[in-house]
Scaffold this active site. Structure first.
Site, PDB file in Angstrom:
ATOM      1  N   HIS A  40       0.847  -1.203   0.000  1.00  0.00           N
ATOM      2  CA  HIS A  40       0.000   0.000   0.000  1.00  0.00           C
ATOM      3  C   HIS A  40       0.877   1.244   0.000  1.00  0.00           C
ATOM      4  O   HIS A  40       2.075   1.159   0.279  1.00  0.00           O
ATOM      5  CB  HIS A  40      -0.892   0.008   1.247  1.00  0.00           C
ATOM      6  CG  HIS A  40      -0.075   0.112   2.504  1.00  0.00           C
ATOM      7  ND1 HIS A  40       0.427  -1.003   3.156  1.00  0.00           N
ATOM      8  CD2 HIS A  40       0.371   1.179   3.201  1.00  0.00           C
ATOM      9  CE1 HIS A  40       1.147  -0.610   4.188  1.00  0.00           C
ATOM     10  NE2 HIS A  40       1.131   0.712   4.248  1.00  0.00           N
ATOM     11  N   HIS A 126       5.815   5.811  -1.549  1.00  0.00           N
ATOM     12  CA  HIS A 126       6.420   4.507  -1.839  1.00  0.00           C
ATOM     13  C   HIS A 126       5.545   3.373  -1.331  1.00  0.00           C
ATOM     14  O   HIS A 126       4.710   3.573  -0.444  1.00  0.00           O
ATOM     15  CB  HIS A 126       7.792   4.421  -1.161  1.00  0.00           C
ATOM     16  CG  HIS A 126       7.707   4.442   0.339  1.00  0.00           C
ATOM     17  ND1 HIS A 126       7.571   5.610   1.057  1.00  0.00           N
ATOM     18  CD2 HIS A 126       7.674   3.438   1.247  1.00  0.00           C
ATOM     19  CE1 HIS A 126       7.490   5.325   2.340  1.00  0.00           C
ATOM     20  NE2 HIS A 126       7.533   4.012   2.493  1.00  0.00           N
TER      21      HIS A 126
END
Ligand code: ATP
Ligand code: MG
Length: 187
Positions: A40, A126
């Site tokens: 995620h 990220h």
């Protein structure tokens, strides 16, 4: 309850991203790898929050999402924080497109309005692929930089929602549950 706000990716992209990192996982590194379902993009880590505040936090996520239009997000590039030689977190990057910056800023602002401290560190979007074990010796990461440079992944997704997530930590690792999904406006 331990909460954070995240962008979740469609199944197919998550799987492709995870597969692209297979050479890393085969590299016998002292790393705890994130499972494919857990990949995620965190926008805001809230930490421990009283269960009684859930509705208030949910409303803040809705407020951040409202007025934000769906947008394309490029996912590409591998790296490590703080750097590959002394890595703690190994990641797959996301392009910091203006729409993402704006969404992250709106989440940050709404959470600040209800009392969560503002993040002081710059936003580096990220997907965490793995976390280096605390007891890892730097020498055990010697091959990481090369491995990261040889990996390839480039994809694009359309971000359509932002989610309030619960994290439950255990010895087996973190388990994430989506508590609320705030939809962005369609284009
Ligand atoms: P573990 O802590 O067991 O390694 P995890 O980091 O995946 O698992 P959490 O610590 O609950 O689980 O974190 C949830 C999300 O928030 C993750 O994406 C994590 O990287 C991010 N996060 C955790 N702590 C912070 C923090 N202090 N600042 C910013 N983001 C954080
Ligand atoms: Mg953590």
């Amino acid at each position: 309850m331990r909460l954070f706000v995240a962008v979740n990716l469609p199944d197919t992209l998550r799987k492709a991203a995870w597969n692209s990192a297979a050479p890393l996982r085969d590299g016998r590194l002292p790393v705890k790898w994130v499972g494919v379902d857990a990949l995620h993009l965190t926008l805001k880590f809230l930490g421990e929050v009283d269960a009684g505040r859930r509705a208030e936090v949910q409303d803040a996520v809705d407020a951040a999402a409202s007025g934000t239009t769906q947008f394309a997000l490029p996912v590409l590039g591998f790296g490590a924080f703080p750097n590959p030689r002394r890595a703690r977190v190994i990641w797959l990057g996301c392009d910091s497109v203006p729409e993402l910056e704006l969404l992250q800023h709106r989440v940050e602002q709404r959470m600040s309005d209800i009392g969560f401290p503002l993040e002081v560190r710059p936003f580096h979007p990220h997907l965490t692929l793995g976390r280096v074990r605390r007891d890892a010796r730097p020498a055990s990461l010697a091959g990481l930089d090369d491995l990261l440079q040889r990996l390839q992944f480039q994809a694009q997704t359309v971000v359509k929602s932002v989610d309030l997530m619960q994290s439950e930590l255990s010895r087996a690792g973190a388990r994430y549950t989506r508590l609320h999904c705030a939809k962005l406006d369609s284009q």
